[in-house]
Each structure stands twice: as structure tokens, then as C-alpha cells.
Scaffold this active site. Sequence first.
Site, PDB file in Angstrom:
ATOM      1  N   THR B  96     -15.308  12.292   7.333  1.00 51.15           N
ATOM      2  CA  THR B  96     -16.615  12.879   7.025  1.00 51.15           C
ATOM      3  C   THR B  96     -17.750  12.168   7.744  1.00 51.15           C
ATOM      4  OG1 THR B  96     -15.863  13.622   4.883  1.00 51.15           O
ATOM      5  CG2 THR B  96     -18.207  13.318   5.127  1.00 51.15           C
ATOM      6  N   THR B 171     -12.383   8.805   4.027  1.00 49.35           N
ATOM      7  CA  THR B 171     -12.314   7.934   2.849  1.00 49.35           C
ATOM      8  C   THR B 171     -11.003   8.062   2.067  1.00 49.35           C
ATOM      9  OG1 THR B 171     -13.479   9.631   1.587  1.00 49.35           O
ATOM     10  CG2 THR B 171     -14.795   7.842   2.492  1.00 49.35           C
ATOM     11  N   ASP B 172     -10.326   9.209   2.161  1.00 53.39           N
ATOM     12  CA  ASP B 172      -9.185   9.443   1.267  1.00 53.39           C
ATOM     13  C   ASP B 172      -8.081   8.397   1.419  1.00 53.39           C
ATOM     14  OD1 ASP B 172     -10.445  11.548   0.181  1.00 53.39           O
ATOM     15  OD2 ASP B 172      -9.060  13.096   0.889  1.00 53.39           O
ATOM     16  N   LYS B 249     -10.201   3.923  -3.709  1.00 58.19           N
ATOM     17  CA  LYS B 249     -11.106   5.051  -3.950  1.00 58.19           C
ATOM     18  C   LYS B 249     -10.856   5.545  -5.367  1.00 58.19           C
ATOM     19  CE  LYS B 249     -12.578   9.511  -2.103  1.00 58.19           C
ATOM     20  NZ  LYS B 249     -12.461  10.496  -1.032  1.00 58.19           N
TER      21      LYS B 249
END
Lengths: 598, 436
Positions: B96, B171-172, B249
Site C-alpha cells: 500500500t 503490511t500483511d 500486525k
Amino acid sequence: MKIGIEIHQRLATNKLFCGCSCEISEDAKHCAVMERRLHPVLSELGEADRASKAESSKERVFEYQVFRNNCLVEMDEEPPGPLNSDALKVALQAALQLNATPVNEVQVMRKTVIDGSNTSGFQRTSIVAMNGHVDTSKGAIKIPLIAIEEESAGIVSAGDPKATYRLDRLGIPLIEISTTPDIKDGAHLTEVAQKIGMILRTLPGVARGLGTIRQDVNISTEGGARVEIKGAQDLKMLPKYVETEEKRQLELVKLLAELRSRKALPVKRHEIDVTKAFHDTKAALIAAGLKAGAIVLAQKLPAHKGLLGKELQHGKRYGTELSDYAKLAGVKGMIHSDEGMEKYGITKDELAKVGRELAMGENDAFVLIVAPKAQAERAMGHVIDRANMDYVPQETRRANPDGTSSFMRPLPGRARLYPETDVPPITLTKEMLDSVERTESLEHKKEKLEKMLNKEMAGRILKSRHLHLFEKLVASGAEPMLVATTLEETVVSLRREGVEFPDLEKTLSDIFQEFGKGTFVKAAMPEVLKGMAKGARAEAVLKVYRLQRITGKELERIAEECGHDMKAIMQKFRLQVDPQEVSILLALKKKAKETRQN
Amino acid sequence: MVYSAALQEEFRKKGIKEGDRIRVAGEGGAFEGLMMPRPHHGDAGIIVLKLDNGYNIGIRPLSVALVSKSQKVTRGTEQDDDRKKGDIAILGCGGTIASRIEYETGAVYPSISPQELRATFPALERWPMHARQLFALFSEDLNVHHWRLLADEIEKEIKGGSDGVVVMHGTDTMAYTSAAISFMLQNLPIPVVFVGAQRSSDRPSSDNEINLLNSVFAATHDFGEVGVCMHADTNDDYCHIHRGTRVRKMHTSRRDAFKSINSQPLFAVDYRSKRFDPLSEYKKRSKEPLLARKNLNPNVGLVYTHPNIKPEFIAKLDIYDGVVLMATGLGQVPTNSMNDKTVHGILPQIKGLISSGIPVVISSQTIYGRVCMRVYSNGRLLMDAGAIGDGADWTPETAYAKLCWVLGQTKDMKKVGEMMMTDYAGEISVRSEACP
């Protein structure tokens, strides 16, 4: 001159992209605060929108108050849910009443807004229907598009660099209706606004009450420019805004001609720090600024003498317009040489020093800005940019209550819209459109009301925020005129006394049901209502306050007691007896007496 | 483009391509505008048209005509920057943070060139930097191959004299990659800071700017570890630098989704106020030579145990060279230590895996806390079977990346057990601190 109007109507459904309630209260306290910044997102062409640019030059911080009716969606911490189908239905009902054609597929767009009023930096908006019109006394006015969009956050304070917003209203669905600029004149503008407003109010899903509908007026004059006047509350004031704006633009055009003949433009940017001239000043505004670390920045406006003081609207001069641009940088305003220097406490000596610094000529003017250096420079930049506009600028202006308007920001260019990829488009299938009930038209509703009420009361109910409650109560068998006077008079005057009804609908359904049984009389209505305000049932109130109707044998007994004197009976038992029943009883008694005497 | 076959044929016949100006007649009248690509949702027989007012609408066409061809300028190929000694290196892996939107169509690409990076974040100017794109993928598509490639590139930057490395990453799975790099490159002479964004970069409110600027700012400082730089809370105020082996996360969408598990973040950072506050013990830039042990074994599984888990399923894990189990509580799996007829234990299958040379490593579904298999008999049986992990307070993702790395270094079961329980990059702590 061209006039158009844009109307924003809030809906009473849940929010547009989350399950939060739209019920908001001015008194509610926020439960959390967060602080955010927004940065302009450049498009591939490298063009940031001109309104966005003006905002971003302020380097602002936004504080958001978070309320119980907020969730992570309004905090921009969670992707939006699907578009609220109840809200879409109301928008489609509005479209039908405005003779518009629904699109085949609703596409949700993001409209860039970076003044902080949306946590995401954009407002979600979609066209629902197109090519409508509204009939008026001066012909049909076209409504090219009907959109549904999110309400912005409410501003609490617009400080610099920090602005504070409340998030409770963010995301409330709005129907946006815009007309073509074919409205004939000010009076016609009021008519169009009233007509569209009334049509919206007949829809079951719209919010009612203060601030739930807003009008933005678009005006452009020949030789002038298109200006949007935002936030007009009173429809009767609309013609005044049109008249004032036409005059303002006309005066600006004259002023521009004068500037041209004086060869005053362009103004070359050459601001000078004249702080030294004020080192011992008695001018309170400047002294306070200097104490807080500000400087005094001055700029000469050659051949502008007398023009800054030229009145464009009542009480607002050309200098005010420049000052409003300076405010874009977050300063409170500016001082200019066509103002009386005495009112600031600036001495002749200080003035002479500034004049020397700027090498002022006979016909020159100057402006002063008191602010921290970087901010003062930004503000001066805006002032010079405005001074160099040798045309009437396109602007968004705020409607002031006195009929004048003030500059808010440049009119956004062609809106920067791009698809909201988090929300799938909605196909408007035939089944979906068929399921949208066609609501009763305004004309039909008016006719129906005039049949059951007098013309005056029909008009009041049609405009009332309680229109739908009125219809419900009448449908359940209550007498229309009694319902109308209760809603429009009794409840209103009780509220003025401080009597509030947390659930008006429940209270009124109960009281009219009880009244239908004949257990109390009309005159007792306000007293019973007052008793019910705390949540008691009508039946209980009648018992506790002894308001039950006296009738039959009991009525005969009290009539006897009062010597069959109407006045005496009514004086003593006004709230418990039906005057009609008393007069019939007395007439019967009289007749019986006469018969006996004969 | 996912328009219906009939519409595609119609477009082909009339020479209409995406972005061209067309005229569409529908039931509600005729409309002119730019033809937009069809989103994947919705009715493929409806044309998406961008009107001149900027809005898109969907129209079911009765007829379509080309008005004029698109004036769209094709983007030139953009060059990567040259490396300069003493610079901060920004390496793009997609995600992202590094995605850009095509405003005309709304399409999002997980790629950003160095030129676009500078145009999007003008504030990067304050630090000397060079940037290049390694790959442009969403993080859920990354695997061991990409970890290796990234480790190679970081090593190149270190050897080329860069002063710090910033890795833009989705980020995942960022915590997997940051853990893997922590094991592959030890004794770091410069900081390696991973950075991502939770809110899309096409929104003015994106957290990308503050996260990126803080990560570059952090990379100029004196620490020699792999860190992850993300929002500390919901405010656009400051960031936390988490240790690459400790971070996880913990939320699908919030800006402050990243948390340090069983530890404190390394630093609180804010480039605006030049704040760089240590919050826990950290390693300074290493004076020792870089220890690059980059071999990985990709053939490792990570399995969540659960009620009703089938013994046959566990037996089938023999397709892997190593397995990390996310066990319940302190580190239990159904072993039927009570010998109850109604219970199906998986202990024999776990024993089977271990005896055939497949190490089984335990982590906990509770995420927070330490694996303590000695407490309950189900855990003791697991330990006796040779499962690794008693006493470790690692996250499942770190245990996973570590097992990939350990199995890239040795095949010896005893050595695997020893290495797994050795703390290399702050992934296991001796004590669980009482004070926050």
C-alpha cells in the site's frame, strides 16, 4: 446574471457507509480526541486542485472529537461498508418526485476535500439520477443531477495551525440537488428553494429540524465571475444575497477599470519588514503581536490609494476582500492605508516611518500584516495574489446573516473525483426500482390536507417537521384539526414552558387513543400532556390529576350544584366537562322547567 | 477490463478503447464522457462513463459511438537512482505504501518510481537518499524467494556504503519478512527499517507520509537492528520502531495495527521534533563484520491447531521439512493424556513427524505470553515427543521464519533444536518484564 441553487438535505436513516446512528445532539460530549494531518495527493498530471492548494499552504493540524455514535469508519481507521440501501431508496424517491431518471448503476466517487472536514481527505459522493426538473410559476427549472453523499464533520473552531472538528455528523447521508443556472431572479430563487425543500420534506426518510437542509446559491454576472454563496439559512434572505452579490461584482468591475486606467497592476511583490518602525508602539494590536514574536510586514500597492477603502458591499470594502485572502494563511487580518490609523493607535510618526521604508508616492497605498515571519510572508503572498487578479475571481463565499458574504476559499476547479475502490457499484435493477414506493406528490398531499384542515393549517402542516407524525395519527383515527393544533400549537407552547417530550410519537399516540375513548375533554389536552411529559400513561395522568371527563348523571349533579348556571359550571369544571354536553343538558333542563311551568 | 463479451465486441468494431470519449444512449437519455474500465463488481453489461463533471455513472447502453480518441500520454520508463555512499537507501517491495492511483480510472498499482516517490513526498529532500524498486507485489504474494532477494539487496547496500536502509513493504506479511531478514543478516552495521501504510496512499489522510519520513529519519540513527516503523497510535503524531522479530500486525485496518509482542518497541520517533527516544535495550551499529547467512528452507508449514483437528491431517504434514504448530494456551495440543474414548489425540502423528526427521516447533495462539509446555500433561507429552519451544516467548510468525532459516543452515535434528532455542535477534527473552 445567472442564478442556480444547490440543496443539501440530510436523511434520517443510519449513516451512509457504516451502521452508526444519525441522531446527534449538540449537547453530547465527545468520548475521545484524535489529531491528524492531511497532505495533498498529486495526480499523475501533477496538478493539485486549486482549492486544495490554498488549504495545504496552511500546514494545518486537525483535531477530531470522537463521539459515541462514531465508529472506526468515520475515524478513517476502517474501510467503508456498502452504501446504505435505505438512504439510496430515499434518494430514488426524491428523484421520482423531481422527475429525474435513475442511472443504471450507482458509482461511488471520492471528491478531494482537504480542509479537514473529512477525516479521509475526501467526500464520498454518487450520482443517483439525472435529467430531472421542478415546475415553478416561471416555468420548469432543470435539475441535471441528483446525488447522494456524506455529510462533513462539524467545525468547532478554525484556529491556526489547529482546527477542531466534531465527528458526530460525519457520514450522515445527504441528498444533493442542483439546478441549472436558469433561475430568473431573487424571488424566483426563493420559490425554487421552497418548492424543492417542500418536496423533500414530504419524503418519509428525510431529517427535519434546524440545520438539516442547506442551500448554496450559485451566481454569475456578465463581466463578473461565478461565485458560490454557501450556508444561507433563511430562504427569505436569498433575494438579498443575489442583489448584494450582483452589486459587489459590478463594483469590482468598476474598480478593475479604475486600476487599469491608473496602470496599477500588476503589483510587484516586494514586502519589507517594518517592525523597527513600531519598536515602542502604543498600537495595542501591533504591540501584542510583537510581544508574541510577530513581525510587521509591509507591502506597497502602487496607485491603489482610495481604492482599498471602496465599499463593495454594505460595510465591506476592497480592503476587506484582500484581508479575507490573507486569512488563508491563518492570520486574523491585515491593516491597510485607507483605514483610519487612529483606530489602531498608529501614530503619524510611525506612519511616516513606514512610508519612508516603502518609498510611498502620492497615489500609493500599503498593507501591513502582523504575524510570525513565515506566516506573515504566506499571508502577504495571498494578498498580492488577490491584488493581481485583474478579473473578478471565482470564489466560494460564506453567507452572512446581514445579506453580505465573505470570501472562504477559491471556487474548486472541476472537482477532482476518482473512484472509491472500497465500495462496489450498485446496479439499480428493475426489481429494486419497482420496490421503491412512489411517494405522494406535493400537490396531491396539499390537496388532501386542505380537505381535512383549513387552508392556513394545511399550509402549516405541509411545512411542518411533524408532517409524517400528523399523517400517522390521523390514519389511526384521530381528528385531523385536533392533531394539527396539538402538534403546531399545544406542544409548541408547552415546549416554550420547558415541557419536553422525549418520545413525542409515543406520547401522542397514547393521548389520542385515550381521547378517542371519550375519557377526557379537549380543554384538558395541555394539562394531560404536561402530566405525560415525564413518561406516564394518559390513563394514569387522568386519575392522578383528576382530569377524567364528568358526564351523564355526575354532570347532572354538578349542574344542579351550580344552579344550572353555564358560567359557574365552566368556571369550576372547565377541564372536565364538554361545553357542548353542558349546554345541551342545560337546554333540556330549561325546556323541562318551561314545560312544568306551562 | 471485464466488460461483457457483447460489449467488448461492440468496442472492437467501433475502435473504442479505455479512456476514449464516447457517446452512450441509454433509457434515460444520451450521455457523453470518457469510457472507464469496468470494476470487477457489478453488471458487466453496464458501461462506466466519466462525465465532464468528474462523476462516473453506469449506463446500460442502447447504442454506443466513438466521439474522439484518448489524448492519454504514455508514461516514460523511469530510471532507478544511482547509489551514493552515505545515503539512505529506499528499497521498494510493493504494498500500500508504494502504490499509486491512476486518477482517470481509479486503478491502483503497487509500484512507485524514485521520481514519483520524490514528487509524492517532497519532504524526503531533507535526507540524502537513493531509491529503487525491487519488486512490486502485494505482501500476501511474497515468499522465501523474495526474502532472499531482499537480503541480497540489503547486503549490497551495506557493502556499497549506504548509511541506512528503508524497506517499503506491504503490511500483511511484513512481520514474516522483518523476522527472516533479522536472522539472515546479523551484526548489522546500519539500521534496516521496514515501513508500510495501513490506509491507502491515494487518500490525503494516508499514514504513508508520516511512516515513511519517520522511517528514513530513524535509519539515520545509531542502531544496528531490523526495525519496523509504523504509527504508534491513531494520531498523526509519532511512530514506534518495533524490533523485526517481535512485531505483529494486530488489527486489519487501524493505523496503529503494529504492536511489539512480549516486549516494548525499540524507539519512539518523530522527524518533526527530531525525537528519537529509546524505549528498550537495543543494539548499536555493529563494529563486528556483517554475518550474512542467507540460506533458507522454504519447505516449512505453519498450522493452527483447533478442536476437531484430524490426526490424518497432522500425518500429512510430512510434505514439509519442518512444522510450526500454533498450539493452545501454554502450548497444548490434543494428546488425550486422560485416555478418554471420545477424544482424538494427534500425539502419535506428531511423534511420527519428529521420528522421520521433521522438527515440530510450538508457539501459542494466545500470541501474548510464553510457551510453558511443562505445566499440563498434554504439554509434557508433547515435550517428551521432542517438540521444540518450551520457554520461548516468540510470535508464531517469528518461530516460522526462524525455522525456515535454521533449516537453511542445518539438517541435524539436535542442532535444529539448539539453534531454535538460541536467541539470535532478540526473538526470545529470558524474562517476561513486569513493568510496561
